[in-house]
Write an enzyme that holds these catalytic residues in place. Sequence first.
Site, PDB file in Angstrom:
ATOM      1  N   ASP A  65       0.866  -1.178   0.000  1.00 45.63           N
ATOM      2  CA  ASP A  65       0.000   0.000   0.000  1.00 45.63           C
ATOM      3  C   ASP A  65       0.901   1.225   0.000  1.00 45.63           C
ATOM      4  O   ASP A  65       1.536   1.547   1.006  1.00 45.63           O
ATOM      5  CB  ASP A  65      -0.899  -0.015   1.239  1.00 45.63           C
ATOM      6  CG  ASP A  65      -1.861   1.172   1.281  1.00 45.63           C
ATOM      7  OD1 ASP A  65      -1.763   2.061   0.406  1.00 45.63           O
ATOM      8  OD2 ASP A  65      -2.695   1.217   2.205  1.00 45.63           O
ATOM      9  N   SER A 144       1.258  13.271 -16.111  1.00 41.59           N
ATOM     10  CA  SER A 144      -0.044  13.309 -16.783  1.00 41.59           C
ATOM     11  C   SER A 144      -0.132  14.602 -17.577  1.00 41.59           C
ATOM     12  O   SER A 144       0.576  15.580 -17.295  1.00 41.59           O
ATOM     13  CB  SER A 144      -1.166  13.267 -15.737  1.00 41.59           C
ATOM     14  OG  SER A 144      -2.411  13.593 -16.312  1.00 41.59           O
ATOM     15  N   TYR A 157      -5.093  16.333  -7.932  1.00 38.75           N
ATOM     16  CA  TYR A 157      -4.459  15.446  -8.905  1.00 38.75           C
ATOM     17  C   TYR A 157      -3.573  16.239  -9.867  1.00 38.75           C
ATOM     18  O   TYR A 157      -2.419  15.867 -10.120  1.00 38.75           O
ATOM     19  CB  TYR A 157      -5.517  14.676  -9.683  1.00 38.75           C
ATOM     20  CG  TYR A 157      -4.947  13.727 -10.698  1.00 38.75           C
ATOM     21  CD1 TYR A 157      -4.403  12.506 -10.301  1.00 38.75           C
ATOM     22  CD2 TYR A 157      -4.944  14.044 -12.061  1.00 38.75           C
ATOM     23  CE1 TYR A 157      -3.863  11.635 -11.235  1.00 38.75           C
ATOM     24  CE2 TYR A 157      -4.412  13.174 -12.994  1.00 38.75           C
ATOM     25  CZ  TYR A 157      -3.868  11.968 -12.579  1.00 38.75           C
ATOM     26  OH  TYR A 157      -3.326  11.108 -13.508  1.00 38.75           O
ATOM     27  N   ALA A 159      -2.197  19.178  -9.451  1.00 37.51           N
ATOM     28  CA  ALA A 159      -1.046  19.714  -8.733  1.00 37.51           C
ATOM     29  C   ALA A 159      -0.029  18.620  -8.432  1.00 37.51           C
ATOM     30  O   ALA A 159       1.188  18.833  -8.521  1.00 37.51           O
ATOM     31  CB  ALA A 159      -1.509  20.379  -7.436  1.00 37.51           C
ATOM     32  N   LYS A 161       0.535  15.908 -10.195  1.00 40.22           N
ATOM     33  CA  LYS A 161       1.240  15.533 -11.416  1.00 40.22           C
ATOM     34  C   LYS A 161       2.184  16.641 -11.885  1.00 40.22           C
ATOM     35  O   LYS A 161       3.223  16.357 -12.502  1.00 40.22           O
ATOM     36  CB  LYS A 161       0.231  15.168 -12.505  1.00 40.22           C
ATOM     37  CG  LYS A 161      -0.523  13.864 -12.211  1.00 40.22           C
ATOM     38  CD  LYS A 161       0.442  12.717 -11.972  1.00 40.22           C
ATOM     39  CE  LYS A 161      -0.270  11.392 -11.762  1.00 40.22           C
ATOM     40  NZ  LYS A 161       0.679  10.268 -11.549  1.00 40.22           N
TER      41      LYS A 161
END
Length: 288
Positions: A65, A144, A157, A159, A161
């Site tokens: 995890d 991304s 998300y 920020a 990437k």
Amino acid sequence: MTIDFATQTVLLTGASSGIGRSFARALAERGAGLVLVARRADRLESLAAELRDRHGTTVHTIPTDLSVPSAGADLLAATAQRGIRVTSLINNAGFGSFGAFAEADPDRLAREIAVDVSAPVQLTAAFLPQIVGAGSGFVINVASMAAYAPSPRMAVYGAAKAFVLHFTEALWVELRGVGVVAFALSPGATSTEFNQVVGTEDATAGARKRTPEAVVATALAHLARRDPGPSVIDGRANRMGAVAGRLFSRRASVSLMYRITDPSRRERESGRGRGRRRGNGERARVGG
């Protein structure tokens, strides 16, 4: 850069599906040894069995995890215990959230930051000494297209990437001359479980999706270049979009992204599409 994959042992996160699974298959086909990391042990074992049977390569699985703060140290200890010497690293694991930030679940956001930001940094810090010592490996961090503009409704998300992109590009120049290449890979919308995990197709704003195999092919082609640059974008349309985005002001860019990610926009466009199809059918019947 020439990589002899048969001499490589690549630690790959997010290996149980999507881009990660495609990376595993492509690398095993080239003769690389693999350390597959993801949460879902059953999927890892199934993929490992497939790769061993098909390619005869050495494959280790370490269910982990990556949202746990000690993930980097834990994986380093686990590989050392098994006598595994990692020579290359692909930080592929990640997930996103969609919706207004004010309505977001703080616990989910914390996990998102842990997996998308902290884990790549931790794993790179943990394994880079081994990789540099081997002198012929690589570090690929999956960013991304969201890294290239602010992402309303996916603020964390996007920020995260952007962090991955900038971190990796800095790493690229630091590692020049030591026999190790680092670069960021930025896919756009891709046919993976990303939207399923997010919980909505609005996360990719209705964009046409590329295949995971195409994304991996872009990465490996970039790696094979004589002097790979610090980052690569998958897909011609995505590359053109990143270039075009530089022409906008910050205000215009974020405003445009806000409209693009508006779920009601997709609903309106879908309605217009149905209307056009009905209209064409009616004209066809009249003409017949």
